[in-house]
Design a protein around this motif. Structure first.
Motif, PDB file in Angstrom:
ATOM      1  N   LEU A  92      26.157  46.534  48.984  1.00  0.00           N
ATOM      2  CA  LEU A  92      27.154  45.408  49.157  1.00  0.00           C
ATOM      3  C   LEU A  92      28.200  45.383  48.255  1.00  0.00           C
ATOM      4  O   LEU A  92      29.405  45.513  48.793  1.00  0.00           O
ATOM      5  N   LEU A  93      27.952  45.407  47.346  1.00  0.00           N
ATOM      6  CA  LEU A  93      29.279  45.210  46.249  1.00  0.00           C
ATOM      7  C   LEU A  93      30.103  46.251  46.266  1.00  0.00           C
ATOM      8  O   LEU A  93      31.374  46.093  46.302  1.00  0.00           O
ATOM      9  N   SER A  94      29.483  47.568  46.076  1.00  0.00           N
ATOM     10  CA  SER A  94      30.344  48.582  46.280  1.00  0.00           C
ATOM     11  C   SER A  94      31.176  48.816  47.313  1.00  0.00           C
ATOM     12  O   SER A  94      32.180  49.049  47.358  1.00  0.00           O
ATOM     13  N   ALA A  95      30.648  48.333  48.783  1.00  0.00           N
ATOM     14  CA  ALA A  95      31.331  48.819  49.855  1.00  0.00           C
ATOM     15  C   ALA A  95      32.261  47.789  49.976  1.00  0.00           C
ATOM     16  O   ALA A  95      33.305  48.045  50.511  1.00  0.00           O
ATOM     17  N   LEU A  96      32.057  46.387  49.685  1.00  0.00           N
ATOM     18  CA  LEU A  96      33.029  45.512  49.734  1.00  0.00           C
ATOM     19  C   LEU A  96      34.290  45.529  48.902  1.00  0.00           C
ATOM     20  O   LEU A  96      35.501  45.259  49.041  1.00  0.00           O
ATOM     21  N   SER A  97      33.856  46.257  47.472  1.00  0.00           N
ATOM     22  CA  SER A  97      34.903  46.509  46.604  1.00  0.00           C
ATOM     23  C   SER A  97      35.866  47.630  47.366  1.00  0.00           C
ATOM     24  O   SER A  97      37.262  47.615  47.035  1.00  0.00           O
ATOM     25  N   VAL A  98      35.411  48.805  47.980  1.00  0.00           N
ATOM     26  CA  VAL A  98      36.075  49.931  48.167  1.00  0.00           C
ATOM     27  C   VAL A  98      36.631  49.623  49.706  1.00  0.00           C
ATOM     28  O   VAL A  98      38.042  50.062  49.897  1.00  0.00           O
ATOM     29  N   ILE A  99      36.189  49.205  50.653  1.00  0.00           N
ATOM     30  CA  ILE A  99      36.750  48.912  52.006  1.00  0.00           C
ATOM     31  C   ILE A  99      37.445  47.397  52.066  1.00  0.00           C
ATOM     32  O   ILE A  99      36.542  46.317  52.107  1.00  0.00           O
ATOM     33  N   ASP A 100      38.634  47.435  52.151  1.00  0.00           N
ATOM     34  CA  ASP A 100      39.199  46.244  52.025  1.00  0.00           C
ATOM     35  C   ASP A 100      40.514  46.226  53.117  1.00  0.00           C
ATOM     36  O   ASP A 100      41.212  47.219  53.184  1.00  0.00           O
ATOM     37  N   PRO A 101      40.442  45.580  54.181  1.00  0.00           N
ATOM     38  CA  PRO A 101      39.272  44.430  54.540  1.00  0.00           C
ATOM     39  C   PRO A 101      38.209  45.127  55.051  1.00  0.00           C
ATOM     40  O   PRO A 101      38.202  46.015  55.894  1.00  0.00           O
ATOM     41  N   PHE A 102      36.985  44.512  54.750  1.00  0.00           N
ATOM     42  CA  PHE A 102      35.790  44.848  55.281  1.00  0.00           C
ATOM     43  C   PHE A 102      35.501  44.178  56.592  1.00  0.00           C
ATOM     44  O   PHE A 102      35.619  43.049  56.713  1.00  0.00           O
ATOM     45  N   PRO A 103      35.084  45.006  57.548  1.00  0.00           N
ATOM     46  CA  PRO A 103      34.758  44.390  58.881  1.00  0.00           C
ATOM     47  C   PRO A 103      33.425  43.754  58.962  1.00  0.00           C
ATOM     48  O   PRO A 103      32.429  44.396  58.871  1.00  0.00           O
ATOM     49  N   MET A 104      33.589  42.478  59.130  1.00  0.00           N
ATOM     50  CA  MET A 104      32.425  41.699  59.221  1.00  0.00           C
ATOM     51  C   MET A 104      31.836  41.608  60.373  1.00  0.00           C
ATOM     52  O   MET A 104      32.466  41.817  61.551  1.00  0.00           O
ATOM     53  N   ILE A 106      28.996  43.192  63.625  1.00  0.00           N
ATOM     54  CA  ILE A 106      27.953  44.286  63.753  1.00  0.00           C
ATOM     55  C   ILE A 106      28.530  45.677  63.027  1.00  0.00           C
ATOM     56  O   ILE A 106      27.634  46.413  62.310  1.00  0.00           O
ATOM     57  N   ALA A 107      29.817  45.964  62.964  1.00  0.00           N
ATOM     58  CA  ALA A 107      30.381  47.150  62.202  1.00  0.00           C
ATOM     59  C   ALA A 107      30.047  46.928  60.827  1.00  0.00           C
ATOM     60  O   ALA A 107      29.707  48.075  60.156  1.00  0.00           O
ATOM     61  N   GLY A 108      30.129  45.849  60.191  1.00  0.00           N
ATOM     62  CA  GLY A 108      29.826  45.877  58.604  1.00  0.00           C
ATOM     63  C   GLY A 108      28.392  46.214  58.377  1.00  0.00           C
ATOM     64  O   GLY A 108      28.095  47.042  57.643  1.00  0.00           O
ATOM     65  N   ILE A 109      27.326  45.364  59.321  1.00  0.00           N
ATOM     66  CA  ILE A 109      26.009  45.783  59.046  1.00  0.00           C
ATOM     67  C   ILE A 109      25.720  46.977  59.139  1.00  0.00           C
ATOM     68  O   ILE A 109      24.946  47.767  58.487  1.00  0.00           O
ATOM     69  N   VAL A 110      26.538  47.668  60.132  1.00  0.00           N
ATOM     70  CA  VAL A 110      26.167  49.411  60.544  1.00  0.00           C
ATOM     71  C   VAL A 110      26.532  50.184  59.245  1.00  0.00           C
ATOM     72  O   VAL A 110      26.112  50.966  58.737  1.00  0.00           O
ATOM     73  N   ILE A 111      27.840  49.604  58.813  1.00  0.00           N
ATOM     74  CA  ILE A 111      28.415  50.592  57.507  1.00  0.00           C
ATOM     75  C   ILE A 111      27.426  50.459  56.542  1.00  0.00           C
ATOM     76  O   ILE A 111      26.913  51.568  55.766  1.00  0.00           O
ATOM     77  N   ILE A 112      26.824  49.127  56.091  1.00  0.00           N
ATOM     78  CA  ILE A 112      26.091  49.048  55.001  1.00  0.00           C
ATOM     79  C   ILE A 112      24.608  49.778  55.290  1.00  0.00           C
ATOM     80  O   ILE A 112      24.073  50.385  54.223  1.00  0.00           O
ATOM     81  N   HIS A 113      24.206  49.616  56.290  1.00  0.00           N
ATOM     82  CA  HIS A 113      22.907  50.276  56.896  1.00  0.00           C
ATOM     83  C   HIS A 113      22.738  51.914  56.713  1.00  0.00           C
ATOM     84  O   HIS A 113      21.963  52.682  56.272  1.00  0.00           O
ATOM     85  N   ILE A 183      24.821  38.362  54.461  1.00  0.00           N
ATOM     86  CA  ILE A 183      25.933  38.569  53.773  1.00  0.00           C
ATOM     87  C   ILE A 183      27.240  38.864  54.654  1.00  0.00           C
ATOM     88  O   ILE A 183      28.172  38.396  54.485  1.00  0.00           O
ATOM     89  N   VAL A 184      26.983  40.152  55.629  1.00  0.00           N
ATOM     90  CA  VAL A 184      28.201  40.590  56.091  1.00  0.00           C
ATOM     91  C   VAL A 184      28.198  40.628  57.566  1.00  0.00           C
ATOM     92  O   VAL A 184      28.851  41.029  58.475  1.00  0.00           O
ATOM     93  N   GLY A 185      27.135  39.920  58.308  1.00  0.00           N
ATOM     94  CA  GLY A 185      26.984  39.571  59.373  1.00  0.00           C
ATOM     95  C   GLY A 185      28.191  38.783  60.098  1.00  0.00           C
ATOM     96  O   GLY A 185      28.426  39.040  61.229  1.00  0.00           O
ATOM     97  N   GLY A 186      28.399  37.586  59.244  1.00  0.00           N
ATOM     98  CA  GLY A 186      29.494  36.946  59.835  1.00  0.00           C
ATOM     99  C   GLY A 186      28.942  35.931  61.105  1.00  0.00           C
ATOM    100  O   GLY A 186      27.754  36.051  61.768  1.00  0.00           O
ATOM    101  N   GLY A 187      29.743  35.088  61.776  1.00  0.00           N
ATOM    102  CA  GLY A 187      29.419  34.513  62.786  1.00  0.00           C
ATOM    103  C   GLY A 187      29.306  35.310  63.995  1.00  0.00           C
ATOM    104  O   GLY A 187      28.414  35.108  65.065  1.00  0.00           O
ATOM    105  N   ARG A 188      29.745  36.523  64.181  1.00  0.00           N
ATOM    106  CA  ARG A 188      29.787  37.567  65.261  1.00  0.00           C
ATOM    107  C   ARG A 188      28.199  38.413  65.237  1.00  0.00           C
ATOM    108  O   ARG A 188      28.149  39.181  66.339  1.00  0.00           O
TER     109      ARG A 188
END
Length: 482
Positions: A92-104, A106-113, A183-188
């Motif tokens: 989570l920390l690595s992806a949030l640091s590299v991918i800016d802005p990070f897509p919160m 479903i897309a963000g969850i799929v990237i991390i998984h 962490i990255v799911g957000g409201g959507r």
């Protein structure tokens, strides 16, 4: 009796909450459908992308099939498996640091998984291709078949079932994920797991939460039972795999490793410039570092005992089927069950958090090779029983000496997970008790570089716990060896 006791321990959250809260009405169907759709969609996409990337990487690993490149392949396999075995907070920390802005969402969850699971898929696929199709690939190469023709007409039809089961396994893991969507799911991107958390934490709707957890567990249980079937064995012999090996897969390993390793290293260097901000937290850092070690060692010890407990109760068909099909209860539900069970101040979180993490991790450890270890000793146990040995004698003289080191290794992995846990601890602890919780606090405040620097202490704590678990298990193995 011991088997029943272990089963009751694993399903205790359901039994306890069903006695405490009555399900009087069906949850809002619109809300349930929306959360289930999000869970299903993110899990399906995560499984698909993990398999696609993993298959490509597997072709790269197959290119390193000669004796000269075996050591390099071993290093790359470790690099692939690293995101899957590290606590999610690092990815989570690595992806949030590299991918800016990070897509919160479903897309963000799929990237991390996908980052977490592609390596596991790659290593398993490469191993399956070698063991099941090595000779066929060599024959096709000699006969002059092209790579794409063999992939289309040979490999995919022959491994269709294996690929399906692997994808189903990744789907099940992602469907029940809690830390990443939190962490990255957000409201959507609210999933069923996060909805259970919100039902209890925000609106105190325990009846709805229990029913949601029950429906989710039944769904995952059915899929897990299917995924546990179809295990097969195949003889492996060295074969020429030039037909499939592709060095482009190695470039994918490099690219994805760059995302999580470079992102972490870059954030760490940037965070060192702000290290002065930690001076005022020195006392909290020391106590929370010790807290991480206490939690890690506690979970390691409990998992070691749990694995040996399973070994002592082995074999029994219904017991083995239960463990193969069992799905850990909802993380939120299990945590809130312990939350309302007794006080939550003082030392109680250091008891409740290890119990929760053990209940949630034990089945994963069982599927990480513990069942294979037990099956490998099945013949020895059968002979011993036929000669009149008791269950206790068999465990003491046959199972324990041979299984202790493996149990210590798996317990050490669980201790690393415990050191990096923040989701379970956040529910059961009334304040920051570990470095992972402090890191999550900084991450939630968008202080990513500082969070990355702080997370390096998780690595240190996890390494200490891992070495203690592995070393202790080896000492016990030698001490009780016949």
């Amino acid at each position: 009796m011991l088997r029943i006791g272990l089963v009751l321990f694993l399903i205790f959250p359901f039994l306890f909450l069903l006695t405490q809260f009555q399900v009087t009405s069906w949850p809002d169907m619109g809300e349930l459908t929306w959360a289930f759709k999000n869970s299903f969609l993110q899990a399906a996409l995560s499984a698909v992308f993990s398999l696609l990337i993993g298959f490509w990487v597997a072709l790269g690993l197959l290119a390193l099939n000669s004796p000269r490149t075996r050591r390099l392949r071993f290093v790359l396999e470790l690099l692939c498996l690293l995101p899957n075995f590290l606590p999610p907070i690092f990815i989570l920390l690595s992806a949030l640091s590299v991918i800016d802005p990070f897509p919160m969402g479903i897309a963000g969850i799929v990237i991390i998984h996908s980052l977490m699971n592609f390596g596991l898929a790659a290593v398993l696929l490469a191993s399956t291709i070698e063991t099941k199709l090595g000779g066929i690939i060599e024959l096709a190469y000699v006969e002059g078949s092209s790579r794409w023709r063999f992939l289309r007409q040979g490999l995919l039809p022959m491994l269709k079932k294996d690929i399906w089961l692997l994808g189903l396994f990744i789907f099940v893991v992602c469907f029940g994920s809690f830390a990443v969507p939190l962490i990255v799911g957000g409201g959507r991107g609210t999933t069923v797991e996060v909805l259970i958390y919100e039902k209890i934490r925000l609106s105190s709707q325990w009846g709805d939460a229990v029913l949601l957890a029950f429906l989710q567990s039944v769904f995952i249980f059915a899929l897990s039972f299917i995924a546990s079937r179809g295990k097969g064995t195949a003889q492996h012999r060295p074969a020429n795999l030039k037909l499939l090996g592709s060095y482009s897969g190695l470039m994918v390993i490099g690219l994805l490793s760059f995302v999580y390793l470079f992102g972490y290293a870059q954030g760490f260097v940037s965070g060192l410039a702000m290290i002065s901000t930690f001076y005022e937290l020195q006392s909290a850092l020391i106590w929370n570092f010790l807290g991480s070690i206490v939690l890690g060692l506690s979970v390691g010890l409990l998992c070691y005992v749990g694995l040996m407990w399973i070994a002592y109760c082995w074999p029994k068909k219904w017991f083995a089927r239960f463990l193969n099909g069992y799905v850990a209860p909802s993380t939120s539900l299990a945590c809130f069950c312990l939350l309302i069970l007794g006080p939550n101040e003082g030392l109680y979180p250091f008891i409740k958090i290890p119990l929760a993490l053990t209940a949630l991790s034990l089945n994963s450890l069982f599927r990480m090779g513990w069942d294979s270890e037990l099956h490998a000793l099945q013949n020895q146990m059968t002979v011993a029983y036929s000669m009149g040995a008791s269950a206790t004698q068999i465990f003491r003289e046959i199972l324990f000496p041979q299984l202790s080191r493996r149990a210590g290794l798996l317990a050490g992995i669980a201790s690393i997970w415990a050191c990096g846990d923040f989701a379970v601890s956040r529910i059961l602890a009334h304040r920051d008790l570990s470095i992972a919780m402090m890191t999550e606090t900084l991450m939630s405040g968008y202080r990513l570089n500082q969070a990355i620097v702080l997370s390096s202490l998780i690595v240190v704590a996890g390494l200490i716990c891992f070495l203690v678990c592995v070393g202790g298990s080896r000492v016990l193995s030698r001490k009780f060896a016949p």
